[in-house]
Scaffold this active site. Sequence first.
Site, PDB file in Angstrom:
ATOM      1  N   ASP A 181      57.666   6.179  79.170  1.00 31.00           N
ATOM      2  CA  ASP A 181      56.297   6.564  79.538  1.00 31.00           C
ATOM      3  C   ASP A 181      55.353   5.650  78.769  1.00 31.00           C
ATOM      4  O   ASP A 181      55.707   5.124  77.713  1.00 31.00           O
ATOM      5  CB  ASP A 181      56.011   8.042  79.191  1.00 31.00           C
ATOM      6  CG  ASP A 181      54.911   8.638  80.054  1.00 31.00           C
ATOM      7  OD1 ASP A 181      53.746   8.196  79.916  1.00 31.00           O
ATOM      8  OD2 ASP A 181      55.197   9.510  80.878  1.00 31.00           O
TER       9      ASP A 181
ATOM     10  N   ASN B 116      59.216   6.934  88.845  1.00 31.17           N
ATOM     11  CA  ASN B 116      58.294   8.028  89.140  1.00 31.17           C
ATOM     12  C   ASN B 116      56.887   7.828  88.576  1.00 31.17           C
ATOM     13  O   ASN B 116      55.938   8.439  89.061  1.00 31.17           O
ATOM     14  CB  ASN B 116      58.942   9.307  88.569  1.00 31.17           C
ATOM     15  CG  ASN B 116      57.960  10.424  88.415  1.00 31.17           C
ATOM     16  OD1 ASN B 116      57.599  11.069  89.393  1.00 31.17           O
ATOM     17  ND2 ASN B 116      57.496  10.646  87.192  1.00 31.17           N
TER      18      ASN B 116
ATOM     19  N   TYR C  22      45.369   4.967  96.725  1.00 34.88           N
ATOM     20  CA  TYR C  22      46.609   5.696  96.419  1.00 34.88           C
ATOM     21  C   TYR C  22      47.532   5.689  97.640  1.00 34.88           C
ATOM     22  O   TYR C  22      48.725   5.379  97.527  1.00 34.88           O
ATOM     23  CB  TYR C  22      46.255   7.124  96.001  1.00 34.88           C
ATOM     24  CG  TYR C  22      47.444   7.983  95.640  1.00 34.88           C
ATOM     25  CD1 TYR C  22      48.011   7.921  94.371  1.00 34.88           C
ATOM     26  CD2 TYR C  22      47.996   8.879  96.560  1.00 34.88           C
ATOM     27  CE1 TYR C  22      49.098   8.725  94.026  1.00 34.88           C
ATOM     28  CE2 TYR C  22      49.080   9.680  96.230  1.00 34.88           C
ATOM     29  CZ  TYR C  22      49.627   9.597  94.960  1.00 34.88           C
ATOM     30  OH  TYR C  22      50.704  10.396  94.643  1.00 34.88           O
TER      31      TYR C  22
ATOM     32  N   LYS D 290      51.356   4.131  98.104  1.00 33.06           N
ATOM     33  CA  LYS D 290      52.508   4.987  98.405  1.00 33.06           C
ATOM     34  C   LYS D 290      53.145   4.602  99.747  1.00 33.06           C
ATOM     35  O   LYS D 290      54.368   4.688  99.895  1.00 33.06           O
ATOM     36  CB  LYS D 290      52.106   6.460  98.363  1.00 33.06           C
ATOM     37  CG  LYS D 290      51.691   6.934  96.957  1.00 33.06           C
ATOM     38  CD  LYS D 290      52.818   6.782  95.934  1.00 33.06           C
ATOM     39  CE  LYS D 290      52.468   7.383  94.580  1.00 33.06           C
ATOM     40  NZ  LYS D 290      53.587   7.308  93.613  1.00 33.06           N
TER      41      LYS D 290
ATOM     42  N   THR E 198      50.806  19.602  88.619  1.00 34.76           N
ATOM     43  CA  THR E 198      51.034  18.757  87.435  1.00 34.76           C
ATOM     44  C   THR E 198      49.665  18.411  86.866  1.00 34.76           C
ATOM     45  O   THR E 198      48.639  18.603  87.536  1.00 34.76           O
ATOM     46  CB  THR E 198      51.744  17.440  87.830  1.00 34.76           C
ATOM     47  OG1 THR E 198      50.816  16.663  88.610  1.00 34.76           O
ATOM     48  CG2 THR E 198      53.008  17.670  88.624  1.00 34.76           C
TER      49      THR E 198
HETATM   50  P1  NAD Z   1      51.422  13.214  85.793  1.00 29.87           P
HETATM   51  O1  NAD Z   1      50.128  12.556  85.543  1.00 29.87           O
HETATM   52  O2  NAD Z   1      51.642  14.607  85.357  1.00 29.87           O
HETATM   53  O3  NAD Z   1      52.618  12.318  85.199  1.00 29.87           O
HETATM   54  C1  NAD Z   1      52.647  10.923  85.379  1.00 29.87           C
HETATM   55  C2  NAD Z   1      53.259  10.290  84.150  1.00 29.87           C
HETATM   56  O4  NAD Z   1      53.310   8.853  84.376  1.00 29.87           O
HETATM   57  C3  NAD Z   1      52.423  10.495  82.880  1.00 29.87           C
HETATM   58  O5  NAD Z   1      53.251  10.923  81.803  1.00 29.87           O
HETATM   59  C4  NAD Z   1      51.814   9.138  82.604  1.00 29.87           C
HETATM   60  O6  NAD Z   1      51.590   8.868  81.216  1.00 29.87           O
HETATM   61  C5  NAD Z   1      52.874   8.212  83.187  1.00 29.87           C
HETATM   62  N1  NAD Z   1      52.321   6.888  83.505  1.00 29.87           N
HETATM   63  C6  NAD Z   1      51.135   6.596  84.088  1.00 29.87           C
HETATM   64  N2  NAD Z   1      50.969   5.274  84.168  1.00 29.87           N
HETATM   65  C7  NAD Z   1      52.076   4.705  83.622  1.00 29.87           C
HETATM   66  C8  NAD Z   1      52.488   3.373  83.408  1.00 29.87           C
HETATM   67  N3  NAD Z   1      51.722   2.333  83.763  1.00 29.87           N
HETATM   68  N4  NAD Z   1      53.699   3.152  82.831  1.00 29.87           N
HETATM   69  C9  NAD Z   1      54.487   4.199  82.461  1.00 29.87           C
HETATM   70  N5  NAD Z   1      54.134   5.482  82.615  1.00 29.87           N
HETATM   71  C10 NAD Z   1      52.944   5.737  83.197  1.00 29.87           C
HETATM   72  O7  NAD Z   1      51.643  13.074  87.369  1.00 29.87           O
HETATM   73  P2  NAD Z   1      52.728  13.688  88.368  1.00 29.87           P
HETATM   74  O8  NAD Z   1      51.997  14.522  89.329  1.00 29.87           O
HETATM   75  O9  NAD Z   1      53.923  14.197  87.662  1.00 29.87           O
HETATM   76  O10 NAD Z   1      53.104  12.334  89.120  1.00 29.87           O
HETATM   77  C11 NAD Z   1      54.379  11.733  89.088  1.00 29.87           C
HETATM   78  C12 NAD Z   1      54.552  10.921  90.359  1.00 29.87           C
HETATM   79  O11 NAD Z   1      54.500  11.799  91.481  1.00 29.87           O
HETATM   80  C13 NAD Z   1      53.455   9.887  90.597  1.00 29.87           C
HETATM   81  O12 NAD Z   1      54.040   8.698  91.113  1.00 29.87           O
HETATM   82  C14 NAD Z   1      52.573  10.548  91.630  1.00 29.87           C
HETATM   83  O13 NAD Z   1      51.862   9.617  92.399  1.00 29.87           O
HETATM   84  C15 NAD Z   1      53.602  11.291  92.445  1.00 29.87           C
HETATM   85  N6  NAD Z   1      53.113  12.403  93.251  1.00 29.87           N
HETATM   86  C16 NAD Z   1      52.467  13.462  92.678  1.00 29.87           C
HETATM   87  C17 NAD Z   1      52.031  14.501  93.489  1.00 29.87           C
HETATM   88  C18 NAD Z   1      51.299  15.702  92.923  1.00 29.87           C
HETATM   89  O14 NAD Z   1      50.731  16.477  93.702  1.00 29.87           O
HETATM   90  N7  NAD Z   1      51.320  15.923  91.618  1.00 29.87           N
HETATM   91  C19 NAD Z   1      52.252  14.456  94.870  1.00 29.87           C
HETATM   92  C20 NAD Z   1      52.911  13.367  95.404  1.00 29.87           C
HETATM   93  C21 NAD Z   1      53.345  12.348  94.598  1.00 29.87           C
END
Ligand code: NAD
Length: 253
Positions: free
Chosen positions: A38, A91, A157, A161, A192
Site C-alpha cells: 500500500d 486492487n 474513473y 476502469k 469502504t
Molecule cells: P479504499 O480507499 O478503501 O482502499 C484503497 C487502498 O488503495 C488504500 O489503502 C490506498 O492507500 C491504496 N492506494 C491508493 N493509491 C495507491 C497507490 N498509488 N499505490 C498503492 N496503494 C494505493 O478503496 P476501496 O473501495 O477498497 O477500493 C479498492 C478498489 O476497488 C479500487 O480499485 C476501487 O476503484 C475499486 N472499487 C471500489 C468500489 C467501491 O464502491 N468501494 C466499487 C468498485 C470498484
Amino acid sequence: MNKRFENKSVLVTGAGSGIGRATALAFAAEGADLTLSDIDETHGRETEELIRRMGRRVTFVHADVARAVDCAAMVARAVDHFGALHVAFNNAGINLAPAPIVDVEESEWQRILATNLTGVFFCLKYEIAAMRRTGGGAIINTASVGGLIGTAGVTAYCATKHAVVGLTKSAALDHIGDGIRINAVCPGGTRTPMLSEWFERAPEVERAALAGTPIARMADPKEIAQTVLFLASDAASFMVGHALVVDGGLTAH
Ligand code: NAD
C-alpha cells in the site's frame, strides 16, 4: 474449514483499506502466505498485524503502484519471502471528486490514470514475469461496474476502469499459454472509506446509488473478497479474461 490457499503465496495491493484489506484477511483465513502493499504505510502495517495475529506468514511492502520500481520491488519481496508468487490481486485504486469532464484538471486526469491503469500495467508486468518462472498462477484486477457502464460525473474513473477490463482480457490471452489465468472483478458500490468519503461530499450520489441498486444496499467488502478468492481458486479453472460483476443487480437492468 476448507483451506484453499494453504502454501500459496498471495500478493494484494491496496491492502491497507476496504476491499484490499478484506481480501487479504480472507486469503489469510484460508491458509495463504501474504505479501501486502500500500502507499499508506500505517494502514498497510495494521493489516499486516491483523494477519500476523491470525498466525499466518505475512510481509508488508510500502509501494506506490504508479511507480514501476515499487511494483518490481513488491513482487521481488513476495518471491524472496515465500519462494514464488502464485496469486496476485491488483486492487489499489483511487477516485476523483465527482465533476463533469469539462471541470476535470489535467493533473487529476494524469493522477487517476497513473494509479488505476498504469499501476495495473506495472503490477501485471512484474507478476507475470515472476509467475512464468514458477509454472503459472492466477491474477485478479479490480475493475468496477464503472468499467462496464458510464456514470455522469465519474468520467475519468470510468475511463480507467473500462481500460482495466480491456487490459485484463488482452493480458489473459497473451499469458494463458504460460499457465496464468487473468480475470477482473467488477464491484458495485461497496462500503469502504473510498465510497464513504464520496458519499459525505455528495449525499445525493448515495441516494442515487441506493435507488439504482436492486438489492437496496451497498456491498460489504467481504462479499467482494469472496468473489476474488473464487477467481483465484481452482474452482475458476476455466475462467480466463472474464470481468465478473458483483453489484447487487446494478447492471442487470
Ligand atoms: P479504499 O480507499 O478503501 O482502499 C484503497 C487502498 O488503495 C488504500 O489503502 C490506498 O492507500 C491504496 N492506494 C491508493 N493509491 C495507491 C497507490 N498509488 N499505490 C498503492 N496503494 C494505493 O478503496 P476501496 O473501495 O477498497 O477500493 C479498492 C478498489 O476497488 C479500487 O480499485 C476501487 O476503484 C475499486 N472499487 C471500489 C468500489 C467501491 O464502491 N468501494 C466499487 C468498485 C470498484
